[in-house]
Each structure stands twice: as C-alpha cells, then as structure tokens.
Enzyme design. Sequence first.
Site, PDB file in Angstrom:
ATOM      1  N   ASP A  97       0.836  -1.196   0.000  1.00 30.88           N
ATOM      2  CA  ASP A  97       0.000   0.000   0.000  1.00 30.88           C
ATOM      3  C   ASP A  97       0.878   1.257   0.000  1.00 30.88           C
ATOM      4  O   ASP A  97       1.969   1.253  -0.561  1.00 30.88           O
ATOM      5  CB  ASP A  97      -0.975  -0.035   1.186  1.00 30.88           C
ATOM      6  CG  ASP A  97      -0.261  -0.261   2.525  1.00 30.88           C
ATOM      7  OD1 ASP A  97       0.877   0.216   2.684  1.00 30.88           O
ATOM      8  OD2 ASP A  97      -0.851  -0.899   3.418  1.00 30.88           O
ATOM      9  N   SER A  98       0.419   2.325   0.645  1.00 30.74           N
ATOM     10  CA  SER A  98       1.145   3.597   0.575  1.00 30.74           C
ATOM     11  C   SER A  98       2.526   3.525   1.215  1.00 30.74           C
ATOM     12  O   SER A  98       3.444   4.248   0.806  1.00 30.74           O
ATOM     13  CB  SER A  98       0.327   4.707   1.254  1.00 30.74           C
ATOM     14  OG  SER A  98       0.045   4.376   2.603  1.00 30.74           O
ATOM     15  N   ILE A  99       2.702   2.663   2.208  1.00 27.27           N
ATOM     16  CA  ILE A  99       4.005   2.567   2.865  1.00 27.27           C
ATOM     17  C   ILE A  99       5.030   1.991   1.897  1.00 27.27           C
ATOM     18  O   ILE A  99       6.225   2.287   1.977  1.00 27.27           O
ATOM     19  CB  ILE A  99       3.910   1.741   4.166  1.00 27.27           C
ATOM     20  CG1 ILE A  99       2.890   2.383   5.113  1.00 27.27           C
ATOM     21  CG2 ILE A  99       5.262   1.652   4.848  1.00 27.27           C
ATOM     22  CD1 ILE A  99       2.643   1.598   6.391  1.00 27.27           C
ATOM     23  N   GLN A 133       5.510   4.871  -0.990  1.00 24.05           N
ATOM     24  CA  GLN A 133       6.375   5.968  -0.539  1.00 24.05           C
ATOM     25  C   GLN A 133       7.810   5.521  -0.248  1.00 24.05           C
ATOM     26  O   GLN A 133       8.634   6.329   0.192  1.00 24.05           O
ATOM     27  CB  GLN A 133       5.784   6.592   0.729  1.00 24.05           C
ATOM     28  CG  GLN A 133       4.429   7.238   0.526  1.00 24.05           C
ATOM     29  CD  GLN A 133       3.786   7.686   1.826  1.00 24.05           C
ATOM     30  OE1 GLN A 133       4.415   7.668   2.893  1.00 24.05           O
ATOM     31  NE2 GLN A 133       2.524   8.090   1.759  1.00 24.05           N
TER      32      GLN A 133
END
Length: 242
Positions: free
Chosen positions: A10-12, A15
């Site tokens: 996901d976003s982790i 990023q």
Amino acid sequence: MRPQIVLFGDSITEQSFRYGGWGASLTDTYSRKADIVVRGYGGYTTRWALFLLHHIFPLGSTTPPVATTVFFGANDAALLGRTSERQHVPLEEYKENLRKIVRHLKECSPTMLIVLITPPPIDEEGRQIFATSQYGEKAMKLPERTNEVSGIYAKECVEVAKELGVSSVNLWSKMQETEGWQKKFLSDGLHLTPDGNKVVYEEVVKVFNGAWLSAPDMPSDFPHHSEIDPQNPAKVFQERCL
C-alpha cells in the site's frame, strides 16, 4: 538480465522511494545485483490487491521475480464506523486474501522468496493530530485505527506466513521494542519517518541475507571498471559477457 525484487503493498510501499525510504535503501544495497521494482498503491487493501495480481505477476512469465515483499494490512485494519471504514477488511477475509496472494506468487515461481510484512503499530494520538490538521473541527473524535486492532492483524499475518511456509517481518512488534517509537518511527501516526523506514529496510535485508539473496554474495552485472583494459576493452566483455 538482473533479477527483480518486487515490493508489493500500500502507501508505505508506494512511498518507499522517498528520501530515506526503505525501497531506496534496498536499491542502493542491490545496486548492479538486482532491480528493485516498486508496486505500491496508496489506500489499497488486500481485497483490492487481488485485482492486481495477474497484471503485476502474470502466470507463465519466463522471468518472475526472485523475491517479493507483501506489505498490506494497515488499511485492512481500519475500523468500522470511523473515517476510513471504506477500507476495512474483516480479519478472516484479510487472512484469506493473504493466502490467495501467496499461493498466486508460488504458482508464478515455486522458488520465489516471499516475505509478508505486518502493518506497523499505530500512534493513535499522532493519528488524531493528523486528522485535526486535515479536517479541523470536522475530524472525528475517535481514531480511525487503533494500535490494538493493528496488532491483531499483525499477529494473523505472521500466522499465515507460518502456515504457508514463507518468511515474515513483524513490524508491529519490532517497532514497539524502541522507547518513544510513536514519534521516532511514525510521521502521522501511521506512515513512516526515515527512522521507521530504516527499521523496515533492516528487517527485510535480514530476511534476504538469511535466505539466498545476500547482496555481497550476488554477482554484479558486467565487469567492474578496474577489469577493463583501456588498450583492449573488448577482451573482458568477450570473456565475461558472451
């Protein structure tokens, strides 16, 4: 071709190539050894990740990844009746979705190193401060995630890894071994600071080194510049690359 290591999450994960990101650190470690491929999707859950499997990991590929990290759960663990309830995935479904992901990856390549990463811990105070900064007085008074529930999802992630015979990183537990983890490792109560990214990087590399993906032991692609004879540069390429 260099082998590929895919970071799926996901976003982790999305990023992870930011300054100090764990994906960027892996790229540096595996420079000229393997290509780190980021497939991170902000806001995604394991339920939505299933729709991506055949696109990112097509069956029948002649060059499947040598390793894949699977880093979901932070969104699945969002609570019903709170701001992020649309992302909530019930615990049993979360576990079954992880099983489906792992089984698909094994079908792509029975030798692939698969690493499940648990959701990180949640700093509920930090999460509430972030919500207030975003929504002001409209922010809900109760956090949309709790550390306790994230810990339950983390525990089951580790159990699924054991059940299916793949590796895991218990990020939820590891981060909480450090005093003051809330502000040291989390930027907004959920996403990672550079120090938090360092924890992920170190734990993933530990798993890789314990398997068969230790960067120092892997060959570099093409000769080192010191091996090239400036008078006869073709020689080493003919010997090593043809």
